[in-house]
Write a protein that holds these residues in place. Structure first.
Motif, PDB file in Angstrom:
ATOM      1  N   GLY A 271       0.800  -1.219   0.000  1.00  0.00           N
ATOM      2  CA  GLY A 271       0.000   0.000   0.000  1.00  0.00           C
ATOM      3  C   GLY A 271       0.834   1.271   0.000  1.00  0.00           C
TER       4      GLY A 271
ATOM      5  N   GLU B 215      -8.446   7.328   0.219  1.00  0.00           N
ATOM      6  CA  GLU B 215      -9.089   6.058   0.557  1.00  0.00           C
ATOM      7  C   GLU B 215      -8.058   5.023   1.017  1.00  0.00           C
ATOM      8  OE1 GLU B 215     -11.453   4.171  -2.571  1.00  0.00           O
ATOM      9  OE2 GLU B 215     -11.419   2.324  -1.395  1.00  0.00           O
ATOM     10  N   LEU B 216      -6.894   5.045   0.361  1.00  0.00           N
ATOM     11  CA  LEU B 216      -5.871   4.066   0.735  1.00  0.00           C
ATOM     12  C   LEU B 216      -5.424   4.248   2.183  1.00  0.00           C
ATOM     13  CD1 LEU B 216      -3.646   3.793  -2.475  1.00  0.00           C
ATOM     14  CD2 LEU B 216      -5.372   2.195  -1.623  1.00  0.00           C
TER      15      LEU B 216
ATOM     16  N   LEU C 276      -8.281   8.439  -4.309  1.00  0.00           N
ATOM     17  CA  LEU C 276      -7.730   7.110  -4.059  1.00  0.00           C
ATOM     18  C   LEU C 276      -6.686   7.171  -2.945  1.00  0.00           C
ATOM     19  CD1 LEU C 276      -7.564   4.119  -4.859  1.00  0.00           C
ATOM     20  CD2 LEU C 276      -5.928   4.740  -6.633  1.00  0.00           C
TER      21      LEU C 276
ATOM     22  N   LYS D  56       3.627   6.132  -5.417  1.00  0.00           N
ATOM     23  CA  LYS D  56       3.532   6.311  -6.870  1.00  0.00           C
ATOM     24  C   LYS D  56       2.403   7.274  -7.226  1.00  0.00           C
ATOM     25  CE  LYS D  56       5.489   1.825  -8.026  1.00  0.00           C
ATOM     26  NZ  LYS D  56       5.116   0.409  -8.186  1.00  0.00           N
ATOM     27  N   ILE D  57       1.321   7.212  -6.452  1.00  0.00           N
ATOM     28  CA  ILE D  57       0.195   8.112  -6.739  1.00  0.00           C
ATOM     29  C   ILE D  57       0.583   9.563  -6.452  1.00  0.00           C
ATOM     30  CG2 ILE D  57      -2.150   8.740  -6.075  1.00  0.00           C
ATOM     31  CD1 ILE D  57      -2.606   5.726  -5.472  1.00  0.00           C
TER      32      ILE D  57
ATOM     33  N   LYS E 271       2.710  10.839  -9.070  1.00  0.00           N
ATOM     34  CA  LYS E 271       1.920  11.101 -10.277  1.00  0.00           C
ATOM     35  C   LYS E 271       1.225  12.464 -10.150  1.00  0.00           C
ATOM     36  CE  LYS E 271      -1.897   8.982 -12.891  1.00  0.00           C
ATOM     37  NZ  LYS E 271      -3.032   8.050 -12.712  1.00  0.00           N
TER      38      LYS E 271
ATOM     39  N   GLY F  75       3.815   1.740  -1.105  1.00  0.00           N
ATOM     40  CA  GLY F  75       4.439   1.904  -2.419  1.00  0.00           C
ATOM     41  C   GLY F  75       3.456   2.472  -3.431  1.00  0.00           C
ATOM     42  N   TRP F  76       2.230   1.984  -3.321  1.00  0.00           N
ATOM     43  CA  TRP F  76       1.173   2.473  -4.218  1.00  0.00           C
ATOM     44  C   TRP F  76       0.931   3.963  -3.953  1.00  0.00           C
ATOM     45  CZ3 TRP F  76      -4.472   0.102  -4.363  1.00  0.00           C
ATOM     46  CH2 TRP F  76      -5.095   0.477  -5.558  1.00  0.00           C
TER      47      TRP F  76
END
Lengths: 424, 520
Positions: free
Chosen positions: A351, A377-378, A374, A357-358, A361, A353-354
């Motif tokens: 999570g 929410e994460l 997102l 990246k977001i 971005k 790492g995600w």
């Protein structure tokens, strides 16, 4: 506003040397301690209201009381000197400037909990500090304050310094124990708690450096003298590290309970360069950020912080001025906690790492409102699903920035997303 | 029998075994708690977080079921929206960096991630950023190929090598989403149970070099069996398939849980012994090295038997109990000597303290129990006196050098009844092919004196006769399974309690008192 309890010897030249330290009262409480019953020492510490200074603020005496009796196993004391929470720089002063207070505290605690072996887990990057600490321990052995007969009393105590290898997560108490045992530093699933099965499967108490170093004052002056400082539920003093955009950053010892903004203005000289205050990180990077309006009513104690939906943490206060880009700050934050995730359990490992990246971005200008939502929410999906609270140390502050400075995130994605322009 | 306790799952009262964790206790009554890292043989680790459940008793809102012992009166919450959301969320984290290569992944069809995706997720990926890339097709040694990208870092393989084989070849390196399973440089998997990590892996990260890309698992039929690779008799699942226009072929053996015998695992040698069931088989009957029909060869055998003055019958220690009694009855009828000499089946020092045994035969205990002589002297004396040897599938080349064997049998005619083509069948005057152990049903007794029954798993296009059938054709009086079973009861009193098809699936421990084996 400043007081000198923990930092009493910080300004004395060569106070790290045992001779000077003793001249200024080091080890003077030991005769008193050894004349007491161990349970009375625990009771005294309980009465003082001393709370763990590692960040969670759990009452130290109560923690000691969790040790099971009559297990036939040795009891260990582990002193957490990993001090790796970004913006925290308090224990390092004790380690370098007044290590003998901590060693005296170790003796007091060990006697109270019936432990004869202490492991001091010190972060690997603390090279200066580990040298100072080891030199002090060597002196204490030489002078008979550690070893087979502590200060001539029939009490054996050995202290071992264990250096970490640079992992933030090893400040988590069970990861710390794993690391001391020679394994990859990753937290254990609880229960069992360390007080029942800790180091080498034996009952173990883990306390922060500052907690331990607070003990000699309490023994010497009594619980009431300690409670004279601070608030009713958060008694005593704390070493605060004030950093960021203030005129006089530094480490200050203050009683608990002072108004946050007053401390920033009067102790740390206020926001630098005449700029406006944008936010305050109250207790290390893992604590949710406070807006200037919120900060008005915050006092520096555990209860007030909780009321304002943040945490007292480690006392590492970071002042953010109006120039700070919160999106960059959040990227920095996620980058750190992602890098330090031990990789053991799924939500944190994958999570964070995600999330990184977001946020990258979004920063690059390729993000949309979907990414902002997102990310938010994460935070919920990861938090509290993990073995330890490292992930929460990331998601709690990130959520606070996303909620309190949402417009800044929206601004980054606006050019890609027409719906975002409306949201703004 | 373990104590039973009652607890509540989603408000419904269920009776479960005490002393187990929630996954096992509730799982036993058919309620699934999803999990990846927990395995009953390896214990709870708690890293996958798929098994988080709520317990309504004031404890922390979420607990890992794998680490939570079932307690009487416990109120377990599984179907609440927030628990379902956790299962979905954690699964999403498992999947974001997982390559979608199911079409070329050997695990597809028996993959926990696939199954859970269908049960708990079924939504489209929200991953719009690049996935983490890691090592692919890494040769870990011992026939194990690893794909780090497919790995969910549950650590089962690592724990297996630490806790079961105690060899510790595998470790988890790095942190964050860069975490991966690896071997130490230049130190591959080197234990004799390594391929178990392929079964343990809940996803397609650990694959067997031997099985890779051979079959899609959903095409394969599964049959239970007992490995004949050594005297342990590990329980196995025989995965086989008859492809169009081809024969029924075995593609792999996998260990099958039997707490009494092998637990969850088996050795690699036994696992790969399936190959001998496919290859090197004796497929046709031969008379004087010429291919003839089985009936022709059997007729010739009957004539030889009538003509022979003294017959020596030799049996394989792999023969089932049913085969042993049938051949024994044949020997008694023919007045033939009977030997089970098979010292060559021992590989001294090869066994270990776990599953692998020195004795590479499956039913030596059966030979002993039926009082069949296995001595070398007895065998050689019998052969020297005999004018005809009937060899029931005993690979004598394991016990003798070729020249020794030829010298020993120089004057003697040989009938070889064999599942495999080898020197013995080459030397034989008459050779008759028979079924191997995956192709017949029978019972064997393992090294721990546990009697296990196995069923016929494979039906070849050219269905070969079982040794029992050939022995009957040669004159054995035990013509039916019932007769063989009642004959066996003479030797094994514990069997008195059972019908042949009612022997416990986990095997009958002949060391125990008979009462203990009577199932409720």
């Amino acid at each position: 506003m400043e007081v000198k309890i923990l930092s009493a010897k910080f300004d004395i030249k060569d106070a790290h040397k045992i001779k000077v330290a003793k001249e200024h009262g080091a080890y003077s409480t030991l005769d008193k301690v050894f004349a007491m019953k161990p349970e009375d020492v625990i009771e005294l510490v309980k009465n003082s209201g001393l709370r763990g200074r590692g960040g969670a603020g759990f009452p130290a005496g109560v923690k000691w009381g969790f040790l099971p009796k009559g297990t036939g196993k040795p009891v260990y004391l582990a002193v957490n000197s990993d001090e790796s929470e970004p913006a925290t720089f308090k224990d390092r002063y004790i380690l370098v400037k007044d290590p003998h207070s901590m060693i005296e505290g170790i003796i007091i605690c060990s006697y109270a909990i019936g432990s004869h072996d202490t492991y001091i887990y010190i972060r690997g990057e603390y090279t200066t500090q580990v040298k100072a600490l080891q030199a002090a321990i060597d002196e204490a052995y030489k002078e008979g304050y550690l070893g087979d007969k502590v200060a001539g009393h029939d009490f054996k105590l050995n202290v071992t310094v264990h250096r970490g290898a640079g992992a933030y997560v090893c400040g988590e108490e069970t990861a710390l124990l794993e690391s001391v045992e020679g394994r990859k530093g990753q937290p254990r699933s609880k229960p069992p708690f360390p007080a029942v099965a800790g180091l080498y499967g034996c009952p173990t108490i883990i306390n922060n450096v500052q907690t331990i170093a607070s003990l000699p004052f309490i023994i010497a002056n009594g619980a009431d003298a300690y409670k004279a400082y601070g608030t009713e539920k958060s008694p005593g003093t704390h070493l605060f590290g004030i950093s960021g955009h203030v005129e006089k950053p530094g480490m200050y010892e203050l009683p608990l309970g002072l108004p946050l903004l007053e401390v920033i203005d009067k102790v740390a000289g206020g926001v630098w360069k005449g700029r406006k205050l944008k936010g305050i990180i109250p207790g290390g990077s893992s604590t949710p950020v406070l807006l200037p309006e919120e900060a008005k009513t915050v006092t520096l104690d555990y209860e007030s912080m909780a009321e304002h939906k943040t945490m007292f943490g480690s006392g590492g206060i970071v002042v953010l001025d109006e120039t700070v880009d919160m999106v960059h700050l959040v990227k920095n934050l996620i980058d750190f906690y992602h890098h330090e995730s031990c990789g053991q359990c799924t939500p944190c490992r994958e999570g964070l790492g995600w999330m990184l990246k977001i946020i990258k971005k979004i920063l690059s200008g390729d993000g949309t409102m979907v990414d902002v939502d997102l990310l938010r929410e994460l935070c919920d999906n990861i938090e509290m699903k993990t073995v330890c609270v490292l992930s929460a140390a990331c998601t709690m502050p990130v959520r606070s920035y996303l909620d309190k400075f949402r417009h800044e995130f929206v601004a980054y994605v606006t050019k890609n997303d027409s719906s975002a322009a409306e949201a703004k | 029998m373990a104590d039973k306790i009652n607890l509540f799952v989603n408000g419904v009262e269920v009776e479960v075994e005490s002393g187990k964790n929630l996954i096992d206790a509730i799982g036993a009554v058919g309620i699934e708690i999803p999990h990846l890292c927990y395995h009953p043989a390896l214990g709870a680790d708690g890293n996958c977080r798929m098994c988080l459940v709520g317990i309504e008793d004031g404890r922390p809102p979420l607990v890992p079921a794998c680490k939570t012992p079932a307690q009487a009166g416990m109120k377990v919450l599984l179907d609440a929206a927030h628990i379902k959301k956790i299962q979905h969320d954690v699964l999403e984290f498992e999947l974001i960096n997982h390559p979608t290569d199911c079409p070329v992944c050997d695990q597809a069809g028996e993959c926990k991630l696939q199954d859970y995706y269908m049960s708990y997720d079924q939504v489209e990926s929200r991953m719009t950023v690049p996935q983490v890339t890691k090592g692919k097709k890494m040769d870990f040694g011992a026939g194990v190929v690893h794909d780090q990208e497919r790995c969910v870092v549950c650590g089962r393989c690592v724990r297996f090598c630490r806790e079961i084989t105690k060899t510790g070849e595998l470790g988890i390196i790095n942190r964050t989403d860069d975490t991966r399973v690896n071997i130490f440089p230049g130190r591959p998997l080197s234990n004799r149970y390594a391929l178990n990590v392929v079964d343990l892996c809940p996803v397609g990260a650990m694959t067997s070099k031997d099985f890779r890309f051979k079959q899609r698992v959903w095409f394969m039929k599964k049959a239970p069996g007992v490995c004949h690779g050594c005297s342990k008799g590990c329980n196995i699942t025989i995965d086989h398939n008859r492809e169009k226009y081809k024969d029924d072929v075995i593609y792999r053996f996998r260990p099958l849980l039997n707490e009494q015998v092998n637990g969850y695992f088996m050795c690699d040698e036994g696992r790969l012994s399936y190959k001998a069931e496919n290859d090197g088989r004796l497929s046709e009957a031969r008379l004087s090295k010429q291919i003839r029909s089985i009936d022709d060869v059997l007729a010739a055998c009957t004539k030889e038997i009538e003509r022979a003055e003294k017959i020596a019958i030799v049996l394989s220690p792999n023969c089932s109990l049913e085969q042993l009694v049938t051949v024994k009855a044949l020997a008694e009828k023919l007045g033939a000597s009977l030997s089970g000499y098979s010292d060559g089946y021992f590989k001294k020092g090869d066994g270990d303290d776990y599953l692998i045994q020195d004795d590479k035969s499956a039913n030596r205990a059966g030979l002993t129990l039926l009082g069949i002589d296995c001595s070398k002297d007895g065998f050689e004396k019998a052969v020297q006196e005999a004018s005809l040897i009937i060899n029931f599938n005993n690979d004598l080349t394991l016990s003798y050098q070729e020249s020794e064997l030829k010298k020993l049998c120089k004057e003697t005619k040989i009938i070889a009844i064999s599942s495999h083509d080898n020197l013995c069948t080459g030397m034989a005057d008459m050779a008759i092919p028979v079924a191997s152990y995956s192709e017949y049903a029978g019972s064997i007794i393992n090294c721990d004196n546990i009697l296990q029954r196995f069923v016929k798993a494979i039906t070849k296009n050219d269905n070969l006769a079982d040794i029992c059938e050939i022995a009957v054709r040669l004159g054995s009086p035990l013509q039916s399974d019932e007769e063989r079973f009642s004959e066996l009861k003479q030797f094994i009193s514990a069997l008195g309690e059972f019908q042949p098809d009612k022997i416990p699936a986990a095997g009958l421990n002949l060391n125990d008192s008979e009462a203990a084996n009577v199932t409720a």
